[in-house]
Scaffold this active site. Structure first.
Site, mmCIF file in Angstrom:
data_model
loop_
_atom_site.group_PDB
_atom_site.id
_atom_site.type_symbol
_atom_site.label_atom_id
_atom_site.label_comp_id
_atom_site.label_asym_id
_atom_site.label_seq_id
_atom_site.Cartn_x
_atom_site.Cartn_y
_atom_site.Cartn_z
ATOM 1 N N HIS A 93 71.530 21.341 2.445
ATOM 2 C CA HIS A 93 70.427 21.214 3.399
ATOM 3 C C HIS A 93 69.080 21.386 2.721
ATOM 4 O O HIS A 93 68.068 20.943 3.236
ATOM 5 C CB HIS A 93 70.617 22.208 4.547
ATOM 6 C CG HIS A 93 71.560 21.665 5.568
ATOM 7 N ND1 HIS A 93 71.224 21.462 6.880
ATOM 8 C CD2 HIS A 93 72.832 21.223 5.447
ATOM 9 C CE1 HIS A 93 72.247 20.936 7.522
ATOM 10 N NE2 HIS A 93 73.250 20.781 6.659
ATOM 11 N N SER A 97 70.890 14.886 1.205
ATOM 12 C CA SER A 97 72.011 14.086 0.710
ATOM 13 C C SER A 97 71.547 13.042 -0.298
ATOM 14 O O SER A 97 70.420 12.548 -0.213
ATOM 15 C CB SER A 97 72.690 13.371 1.875
ATOM 16 O OG SER A 97 73.178 14.299 2.786
ATOM 17 N N LYS A 121 81.811 8.222 10.619
ATOM 18 C CA LYS A 121 82.367 7.771 9.334
ATOM 19 C C LYS A 121 83.339 8.844 8.789
ATOM 20 O O LYS A 121 84.444 8.527 8.345
ATOM 21 C CB LYS A 121 81.221 7.551 8.348
ATOM 22 C CG LYS A 121 81.625 6.944 7.040
ATOM 23 C CD LYS A 121 80.389 6.518 6.270
ATOM 24 C CE LYS A 121 80.767 5.925 4.944
ATOM 25 N NZ LYS A 121 80.429 6.774 3.823
ATOM 26 N N ASP A 122 82.914 10.114 8.862
ATOM 27 C CA ASP A 122 83.772 11.195 8.378
ATOM 28 C C ASP A 122 85.042 11.308 9.204
ATOM 29 O O ASP A 122 86.102 11.677 8.697
ATOM 30 C CB ASP A 122 83.022 12.537 8.425
ATOM 31 C CG ASP A 122 81.984 12.626 7.312
ATOM 32 O OD1 ASP A 122 81.950 11.716 6.465
ATOM 33 O OD2 ASP A 122 81.210 13.598 7.303
ATOM 34 N N GLU A 165 102.474 21.545 -10.421
ATOM 35 C CA GLU A 165 102.339 20.580 -9.329
ATOM 36 C C GLU A 165 101.521 19.391 -9.827
ATOM 37 O O GLU A 165 100.715 19.514 -10.751
ATOM 38 C CB GLU A 165 101.621 21.240 -8.145
ATOM 39 C CG GLU A 165 102.446 22.287 -7.442
ATOM 40 C CD GLU A 165 103.488 21.660 -6.533
ATOM 41 O OE1 GLU A 165 103.250 21.576 -5.325
ATOM 42 O OE2 GLU A 165 104.541 21.244 -7.040
HETATM 43 C C1 HEM Z 1 92.564 26.681 0.114
HETATM 44 C C2 HEM Z 1 93.530 27.170 0.839
HETATM 45 C C3 HEM Z 1 94.963 27.240 0.402
HETATM 46 C C4 HEM Z 1 95.638 26.493 -0.554
HETATM 47 C C5 HEM Z 1 95.111 25.357 -1.457
HETATM 48 C C6 HEM Z 1 97.016 26.950 -0.541
HETATM 49 C C7 HEM Z 1 98.025 26.460 -1.364
HETATM 50 C C8 HEM Z 1 99.339 26.883 -1.351
HETATM 51 C C9 HEM Z 1 100.409 26.316 -2.119
HETATM 52 C C10 HEM Z 1 100.296 25.125 -3.071
HETATM 53 C C11 HEM Z 1 101.540 27.001 -1.822
HETATM 54 C C12 HEM Z 1 102.954 26.724 -2.357
HETATM 55 C C13 HEM Z 1 103.734 25.955 -1.316
HETATM 56 C C14 HEM Z 1 105.120 25.585 -1.790
HETATM 57 O O1 HEM Z 1 105.263 25.060 -2.905
HETATM 58 O O2 HEM Z 1 106.096 25.820 -1.032
HETATM 59 C C15 HEM Z 1 101.208 28.029 -0.878
HETATM 60 C C16 HEM Z 1 102.090 28.951 -0.346
HETATM 61 C C17 HEM Z 1 101.742 29.961 0.510
HETATM 62 N N1 HEM Z 1 100.504 30.200 1.062
HETATM 63 FE FE1 HEM Z 1 98.841 29.135 0.728
HETATM 64 N N2 HEM Z 1 97.148 27.973 0.388
HETATM 65 C C18 HEM Z 1 95.918 28.178 0.982
HETATM 66 C C19 HEM Z 1 95.622 29.111 1.969
HETATM 67 C C20 HEM Z 1 96.474 30.106 2.432
HETATM 68 C C21 HEM Z 1 96.124 31.150 3.390
HETATM 69 C C22 HEM Z 1 94.749 31.308 4.063
HETATM 70 C C23 HEM Z 1 97.249 31.917 3.563
HETATM 71 C C24 HEM Z 1 97.475 33.140 4.435
HETATM 72 C C25 HEM Z 1 96.549 33.832 5.019
HETATM 73 C C26 HEM Z 1 98.294 31.366 2.729
HETATM 74 C C27 HEM Z 1 99.589 31.862 2.646
HETATM 75 C C28 HEM Z 1 100.592 31.305 1.895
HETATM 76 C C29 HEM Z 1 101.962 31.816 1.852
HETATM 77 C C30 HEM Z 1 102.504 33.005 2.623
HETATM 78 C C31 HEM Z 1 102.669 30.962 0.987
HETATM 79 C C32 HEM Z 1 104.156 31.061 0.600
HETATM 80 C C33 HEM Z 1 104.965 30.103 1.404
HETATM 81 C C34 HEM Z 1 106.409 30.121 0.956
HETATM 82 O O3 HEM Z 1 106.784 31.020 0.206
HETATM 83 O O4 HEM Z 1 107.154 29.243 1.380
HETATM 84 N N3 HEM Z 1 97.801 30.269 2.060
HETATM 85 N N4 HEM Z 1 99.844 27.944 -0.596
#
Ligand code: HEM
Length: 277
Positions: A93, A97, A121-122, A165
């Site tokens: 801001h 842009s 657009k978004d 990954e």
């Molecule tokens: C930018 C935000 C986030 C990204 C990029 C992200 C990314 C990921 C990834 C790549 C995995 C692995 C999934 C798999 O291979 O099964 C994962 C698992 C997990 N995430 Fe996130 N996550 C985000 C936000 C969050 C938030 C806010 C929470 C909880 C408050 C959370 C809780 C979990 C939990 C509990 C798992 C384990 C799931 C399992 O064991 O099957 N994540 N996350």
């Protein structure tokens, strides 16, 4: 505008850390061995490495303490991302842009209101993303994931191929293309860190690549190098893939550290338009 670029990159790094920490949580074979590779790479940093590795892993073996630390890191980082998105938008801001011409708007008629033009657009982008996301989640949940991660983590059995990954493949390609462990870490971390210097590496008064033929071809090469590095990460840097990985790594850094600073000295830019549309 520099702050805008830098906060954007901070978001990229935070998302990479969050995604890596999340991938540890299912505690499958890839979670375990991926964490092992990264832990050892951190441990290879001269001086502070072993201490840092110990703080990260919490004990001598990857286990309970490590998963707890990474779970906390994962969700705290995810919420911190929301805060930085706020800063990023605030910075936008202030600078306003950009546009494909790279020319500052000179009068109010050069610009259009965000709503309804960009909001609609978004919305198209958001809907396309939602369709692809839903299709992957509900129809092809295994398309992008690694089947080996369905096997519970086993410290006594190393998988034949340890790979991250898909979104980390290009950086993994760089990591593998450099022969030393610490050198690989330096190069793959450097591939992200060099992006932080871009506002100061590019001295050209012409902003848009549209009017900069050399920069434009160079940028196309950068995209190709990034894709090649991704394929190297996927196929493991050996034989021809190793050579391709090294060439692409050299090009990647050459683009930022040689082409960007030096091209404006000889590049003949095309004339900038006097109006925006
Ligand atoms: C930018 C935000 C986030 C990204 C990029 C992200 C990314 C990921 C990834 C790549 C995995 C692995 C999934 C798999 O291979 O099964 C994962 C698992 C997990 N995430 Fe996130 N996550 C985000 C936000 C969050 C938030 C806010 C929470 C909880 C408050 C959370 C809780 C979990 C939990 C509990 C798992 C384990 C799931 C399992 O064991 O099957 N994540 N996350």
């Amino acid at each position: 505008r520099e702050i805008l670029w830098l906060t954007g990159l901070v978001l990229l790094v935070m998302t990479m850390v969050t995604a890596f920490a999340g991938y540890v949580l299912p505690w499958g074979q890839m979670s375990y061995w991926g964490a092992d590779v990264v832990g050892k790479a951190v441990g290879a940093i001269p001086g502070i490495g072993p201490g840092l590795e110990h703080v990260m892993e919490g004990s001598d073996a990857l286990g309970d303490v490590f998963i707890h630390r990474f779970f906390v890191l994962h969700f705290v980082m995810a919420f911190a991302i929301v805060a930085i998105v706020g800063l990023h938008v605030a910075a936008l801001h202030i600078s306003g842009s950009n546009n494909p011409q790279g020319v500052e708007p000179s009068q109010p008629s050069d610009t259009v209101p965000f709503h309804p033009y960009y909001s609609s657009k978004d919305m198209v982008g958001l809907m396309l993303f939602g369709i692809v996301f839903a299709a992957l989640a509900f129809l092809w949940p295994d398309l992008l994931s690694e089947p080996a991660n369905y096997r519970p983590a086993n410290p006594l059995h190393t998988p034949t191929d340890i790979e991250p990954e898909w979104y980390f493949f290009p950086f993994y390609g760089i990591l593998q293309s450099v022969p030393s462990k610490f050198g690989g870490l330096l190069a793959s971390a450097g591939a992200v860190l060099v992006l932080f210097a871009v506002p100061w590496l590019d001295p050209s008064p012409v902003r848009s690549a549209r009017f900069r033929p050399v920069c434009r071809i160079g940028l196309f090469g950068l995209v190709v190098a990034f894709v090649v590095l991704g394929l190297v990460g996927r196929h493991h840097a050996a034989g021809a893939w190793m050579i391709a990985g090294r060439c692409a790594t050299l090009y990647y850094f050459g683009y930022f550290l040689v082409l960007l600073p030096f091209a404006p000295r000889f590049e003949k830019t095309r004339p900038l338009p006097s109006f925006l549309s």
